[in-house]
Design a protein around this motif. Structure first.
Motif, short mmCIF file in Angstrom:
data_model
loop_
_atom_site.label_atom_id
_atom_site.label_comp_id
_atom_site.label_asym_id
_atom_site.label_seq_id
_atom_site.Cartn_x
_atom_site.Cartn_y
_atom_site.Cartn_z
N ALA A 113 20.12 -55.08 -4.04
CA ALA A 113 19.65 -54.55 -5.38
C ALA A 113 19.95 -52.85 -5.51
CB ALA A 113 18.29 -54.76 -5.45
N PRO A 114 19.61 -52.11 -4.45
CA PRO A 114 19.81 -50.62 -4.41
C PRO A 114 21.37 -50.35 -4.90
CG PRO A 114 18.25 -50.98 -2.77
CD PRO A 114 18.75 -52.39 -3.21
N VAL A 115 22.23 -51.12 -4.21
CA VAL A 115 23.64 -50.88 -4.25
C VAL A 115 24.15 -51.29 -5.64
CG1 VAL A 115 26.08 -51.69 -3.46
CG2 VAL A 115 24.15 -51.06 -1.88
N LEU A 116 23.76 -52.33 -6.19
CA LEU A 116 24.01 -52.97 -7.43
C LEU A 116 23.22 -51.98 -8.55
CD1 LEU A 116 23.48 -56.76 -7.00
CD2 LEU A 116 25.76 -55.37 -6.81
N ALA A 117 22.25 -51.14 -8.36
CA ALA A 117 21.98 -50.44 -9.38
C ALA A 117 22.66 -49.17 -9.30
CB ALA A 117 20.41 -49.98 -8.92
N ILE A 118 23.05 -48.86 -8.19
CA ILE A 118 23.98 -47.56 -8.03
C ILE A 118 25.23 -47.83 -9.03
CG2 ILE A 118 25.43 -46.01 -6.72
CD1 ILE A 118 23.44 -46.39 -4.56
N LEU A 119 25.75 -48.94 -8.77
CA LEU A 119 27.04 -49.27 -9.18
C LEU A 119 26.81 -49.60 -11.13
CD1 LEU A 119 28.73 -51.62 -7.04
CD2 LEU A 119 29.18 -49.23 -7.40
N ALA A 120 25.61 -49.95 -11.29
CA ALA A 120 25.45 -50.17 -12.52
C ALA A 120 25.29 -48.84 -13.55
CB ALA A 120 24.46 -51.01 -12.76
N ALA A 121 24.28 -48.21 -12.73
CA ALA A 121 24.31 -46.65 -13.27
C ALA A 121 25.56 -46.04 -13.50
CB ALA A 121 23.23 -45.74 -12.50
N ALA A 122 26.47 -46.08 -12.49
CA ALA A 122 27.90 -45.40 -12.40
C ALA A 122 28.54 -45.84 -13.53
CB ALA A 122 28.31 -45.55 -11.04
N PHE A 123 28.51 -47.39 -13.70
CA PHE A 123 29.44 -47.80 -14.95
C PHE A 123 28.72 -47.33 -16.21
CE2 PHE A 123 29.68 -51.28 -18.14
CZ PHE A 123 31.01 -51.49 -18.23
N VAL A 124 27.61 -47.41 -16.53
CA VAL A 124 27.05 -46.82 -17.58
C VAL A 124 27.53 -45.25 -18.03
CG1 VAL A 124 24.86 -46.15 -18.95
CG2 VAL A 124 24.99 -48.41 -17.76
N ILE A 125 27.31 -44.60 -16.95
CA ILE A 125 27.45 -43.08 -17.27
C ILE A 125 29.04 -42.75 -17.68
CG2 ILE A 125 27.96 -42.34 -14.71
CD1 ILE A 125 25.76 -40.65 -17.87
N VAL A 126 30.07 -43.57 -16.76
CA VAL A 126 31.41 -43.67 -16.89
C VAL A 126 31.47 -44.10 -18.23
CG1 VAL A 126 33.79 -44.45 -16.15
CG2 VAL A 126 32.05 -43.58 -14.63
N VAL A 127 31.27 -45.21 -18.90
CA VAL A 127 31.70 -45.45 -20.06
C VAL A 127 31.19 -44.41 -21.19
CG1 VAL A 127 30.95 -47.31 -21.94
CG2 VAL A 127 31.27 -48.05 -19.56
N VAL A 128 29.92 -43.80 -21.27
CA VAL A 128 29.61 -42.86 -22.06
C VAL A 128 30.40 -41.53 -21.79
CG1 VAL A 128 27.74 -41.09 -22.54
CG2 VAL A 128 27.24 -43.63 -21.95
N GLY A 129 30.62 -41.33 -20.66
CA GLY A 129 31.69 -40.19 -20.42
C GLY A 129 33.17 -40.59 -21.03
N VAL A 130 33.48 -41.60 -20.89
CA VAL A 130 34.83 -42.06 -21.75
C VAL A 130 34.62 -41.75 -23.20
CG1 VAL A 130 36.52 -43.79 -22.12
CG2 VAL A 130 35.82 -43.37 -19.72
N LEU A 131 33.85 -42.25 -23.58
CA LEU A 131 33.68 -42.29 -25.16
C LEU A 131 33.42 -40.97 -25.50
CD1 LEU A 131 30.85 -45.19 -25.74
CD2 LEU A 131 33.31 -45.22 -26.23
N ASP A 132 32.95 -39.83 -24.76
CA ASP A 132 32.70 -38.57 -24.94
C ASP A 132 33.95 -37.98 -24.93
OD1 ASP A 132 31.24 -36.03 -25.66
OD2 ASP A 132 31.60 -35.34 -23.42
#
Length: 384
Positions: free
Chosen positions: A78-97
């Motif tokens: 769970a902790p590792v999956l949470a890290i990767l999920a959070a990373a995915f969200v911030i990368v998507v937002v970063g790409v849009l920006d």
């Protein structure tokens, strides 16, 4: 240690290949924004390097499942999956920006969302501070403190992303030192799941920065953009919280330690801050400067520390190398002081302190003695 080195090499190779692929994809489909007033580069350059870094990080986590040595971090995924999920969200937002230049309020909201994923689902929180036995008063205080810590580090790293190779190199040095620190801390105070995760993340980030830096070095062919800078900040903050947030304060209580161990009681909280000292300093100055002028703390300008170095007469590469030097000197000196307090060397932490003092003097000379004549004045405000 050999497996950590293997992870670094694997991540570097994968990130390098993916960066090349993202570069050519971006050029083919013209996925790069126009040059902004505050930008230093002179030609449109792709900003999607963060995508390659994220995929390299994901590949490294997948690679770790093949080795029993890293099995402990997958006992509870769970902790590792949470890290990767959070990373995915911030990368998507970063790409849009990076492509469409999002409103700062949307980006800030996304940063708090990703920090919440880490703190709530990943359960990486600052429960205690290893300074004289200080503990966080409640679960809500712990959660809130963790959120702001992650968001501040993300923005601090993102704020210094203004010169070719600057963020990648600074984070490479910082995470290299942090890996050594977390590895030694495991040895000195006993291993746990969180400590292994912290060391692993630091090793992965070293590899990602190594793989990305060649194409990002001046003159850069590709930038990491907000997606890469925010990703690095998110993972660095998570790694630091994994260390400082779960240390037993009683273990590092200065009252239990002798004189030689007194500094060691404070370094576990100081060193994770020191490795991002320059980004944090730049972030703090920017917030004060902009709010003092009645503007949003996230409104862009051309008064960051790297811009000031350019205005002092330094070339782009010289300014980047000066940042590297400051990061290396400050972080290495604290690492040496920590080693000294644990190993009980003659002179204790004086070796690290002496190294830091000499290094700071040398950095001051490099900083205030530009290698070329002072540049002509460049406007530091963006036209309305």
């Amino acid at each position: 240690m050999k497996l950590y080195l293997l992870v670094v090499i694997f991540t570097a190779v994968v990130t390098s290949v993916l960066t090349w692929a993202v570069l050519h994809f971006s050029l083919r489909y013209k996925l790069y924004p126009a040059i902004r007033e505050r930008d230093v580069h002179k030609r449109p350059t792709p900003r999607l390097g963060g995508v390659a870094m994220f995929l390299g990080v994901c590949a490294a986590f997948a690679f770790s499942t093949q080795f029993p040595f890293f099995a402990i971090i997958w006992v509870n995924p769970a902790p590792v999956l949470a890290i990767l999920a959070a990373a995915f969200v911030i990368v998507v937002v970063g790409v849009l920006d990076d492509v469409w230049d999002l409103d700062w309020f949307i980006k800030l909201g996304a940063q708090f969302l990703t920090a919440g994923i880490i703190a709530f689902f990943g359960q990486f929180q600052i429960y205690s501070l290893p300074i004289g036995g200080i503990t966080v008063g409640s679960s809500w205080m712990s959660f809130t403190l963790t959120l702001f810590a992650i968001v501040i580090v993300m923005n601090a790293v993102n704020f210094i992303d203004g010169l070719d190779g600057l963020v990648a190199g600074v984070c490479l040095i910082a995470n290299g030192v942090f890996f050594a620190y977390s590895y030694l801390l495991v040895r000195d105070f006993g291993a746990s799941t969180y400590f292994n995760v912290a060391s692993f993340i630091a090793a992965v980030l070293v590899g990602a920065c190594l793989g990305f830096l060649p194409l990002n070095w001046s003159p850069a062919k590709i930038f990491m953009g907000d997606s890469g800078a925010l990703l690095l900040g998110l993972l660095m903050a998570t790694s630091a919280i994994a260390i400082t947030g779960v240390l037993n304060p009683a273990v590092l209580d200065p009252e239990r330690l002798g004189r030689s161990q007194l500094l060691g009681a404070f370094i576990p909280i100081l060193l994770p801050i020191v490795i991002v000292l320059l980004p944090l300093l730049d972030f703090g100055l920017a917030v004060i400067r902009r709010m003092g002028a009645g503007r949003s703390p996230f409104s862009p300008d051309r008064k960051h520390l790297h811009h000031r170095l350019l205005d002092m007469g330094h070339s782009d590469r010289d300014a980047v190398l000066i940042f590297y030097a400051w990061t290396a000197i400050v972080s290495f000196s604290f690492l040496l002081m920590y080693i000294g307090t644990q190993e009980e060397w003659p002179g204790d932490y004086l070796l690290g302190a002496g190294f830091g003092l000499v290094g700071v003097v040398a950095c001051l000379v490099l900083t205030f003695l530009p290698s070329r004549p002072r540049a002509r004045h460049v406007p530091t405000e963006i036209p309305a």
